[in-house]
Design a protein around this motif. Sequence first.
Motif, PDB file in Angstrom:
ATOM      1  N   ALA A 160      41.564  30.154  41.396  1.00 61.02           N
ATOM      2  CA  ALA A 160      41.320  29.815  39.993  1.00 61.02           C
ATOM      3  C   ALA A 160      40.000  30.395  39.517  1.00 61.02           C
ATOM      4  O   ALA A 160      39.890  30.888  38.375  1.00 61.02           O
ATOM      5  CB  ALA A 160      41.338  28.296  39.817  1.00 61.02           C
ATOM      6  N   GLU A 161      38.993  30.367  40.369  1.00 59.26           N
ATOM      7  CA  GLU A 161      37.688  30.900  40.010  1.00 59.26           C
ATOM      8  C   GLU A 161      37.758  32.408  39.759  1.00 59.26           C
ATOM      9  O   GLU A 161      37.113  32.928  38.830  1.00 59.26           O
ATOM     10  CB  GLU A 161      36.661  30.595  41.099  1.00 59.26           C
ATOM     11  N   MET A 162      38.512  33.111  40.567  1.00 54.42           N
ATOM     12  CA  MET A 162      38.632  34.554  40.397  1.00 54.42           C
ATOM     13  C   MET A 162      39.435  34.899  39.141  1.00 54.42           C
ATOM     14  O   MET A 162      39.071  35.811  38.389  1.00 54.42           O
ATOM     15  CB  MET A 162      39.280  35.181  41.630  1.00 54.42           C
ATOM     16  N   PHE A 163      40.523  34.173  38.890  1.00 54.11           N
ATOM     17  CA  PHE A 163      41.284  34.438  37.667  1.00 54.11           C
ATOM     18  C   PHE A 163      40.423  34.182  36.431  1.00 54.11           C
ATOM     19  O   PHE A 163      40.538  34.895  35.430  1.00 54.11           O
ATOM     20  CB  PHE A 163      42.552  33.581  37.625  1.00 54.11           C
ATOM     21  N   ALA A 164      39.546  33.186  36.509  1.00 55.14           N
ATOM     22  CA  ALA A 164      38.676  32.875  35.369  1.00 55.14           C
ATOM     23  C   ALA A 164      37.705  34.015  35.070  1.00 55.14           C
ATOM     24  O   ALA A 164      37.249  34.162  33.927  1.00 55.14           O
ATOM     25  CB  ALA A 164      37.904  31.586  35.635  1.00 55.14           C
ATOM     26  N   LEU A 165      37.383  34.834  36.074  1.00 52.99           N
ATOM     27  CA  LEU A 165      36.467  35.956  35.874  1.00 52.99           C
ATOM     28  C   LEU A 165      37.138  37.134  35.170  1.00 52.99           C
ATOM     29  O   LEU A 165      36.445  38.028  34.672  1.00 52.99           O
ATOM     30  CB  LEU A 165      35.908  36.425  37.217  1.00 52.99           C
ATOM     31  N   MET A 166      38.458  37.152  35.142  1.00 52.08           N
ATOM     32  CA  MET A 166      39.158  38.256  34.500  1.00 52.08           C
ATOM     33  C   MET A 166      39.020  38.161  32.985  1.00 52.08           C
ATOM     34  O   MET A 166      38.872  37.077  32.425  1.00 52.08           O
ATOM     35  CB  MET A 166      40.636  38.257  34.915  1.00 52.08           C
TER      36      MET A 166
END
Length: 324
Positions: A227-233
């Motif tokens: 979830a944290e990585m998707f939020a960076l997109m």
Amino acid sequence: MPAEIETPKKRRLVVARRVPAAVAERAARDYDALIADHDLDVEEAIAAVIAHRADAILIGHKVGLTAAHMWRLPDHLKIIANPSAGFDHMDVAACKARGIVVTNAPDGLTECTADLAVLLILAACRRAGPNAEVMRTGWRRSFGMPDNLGKRVSGSILGIAGMGRIGRAVARRARGFGMTIHYTDIARLPAEVEEGAEFHASLAEMLPNVDILSLHMPGGNGTVMTAEMFALMRPGSVFVNAARGSLVDEDALIAALSSGHLSGAGLDVYRNEPDFDLRLRDMPNIFLTPHTASATVETRDRMGFDALDNIDAVLAGRPALNPI
């Protein structure tokens, strides 16, 4: 009468998965081969190796050999050949400690997997799934200018996570669409291999800079897209995965697609195959294929032949061509 010349006995091989006809024919010609009529699981494969007194086995993903299986493998087994690039379904270190050579086939899948990744990019950006459904249901309503809009591919920034053989092949294709390439990997590539692509030292650093993310990393190292990585997109960006389903938190992916943070996704791989999460099927902004990146006649033949080439070499006393 002259003494009868004894014909050398063929080495024994178990082909533990269904393979293309050309691969089966070569195996039967060159070996005393036991060729399975279905994809064997690990118990069936071990039993077949013992019963057939096999020198070699060509395995599939269902043969998940762990350290606990090693003591059951007979001494006459010399090589375990994977006809694919991935080998995260087995404990390679335990096999090697047992004195068994393990090989894969890293080259044969490159071009077709890159083709499929580009298909996923185009399909996810241009809403191929919903548009195909419109046509299947008869298309009787015109679309106006603000309706049914996708995302432009040409001129977009493509982020590639994993710039190995397949990642570089995707980059070559993407340049044909006028895309700018960013990438991340464990180390920066030489300039002549980068071909102008921009390097990022980490995935987290790269994500805010790209419009489309395509995964080309090996499995076996846990979940990467959280979830944290998707939020960076970037808002409205697109996610594509033709690598390994285990890399992705699918709950997080579904949340990012549902919220609109991601405009679309294209997937060929899933955490549970073939029993994938049906919530993915029901999402309107996703395009799905059933782990079919290597599914061409030419590539599947090459995969099987590469595995047999490795078996030929090892049983002839030569080094494996693709040792792991």
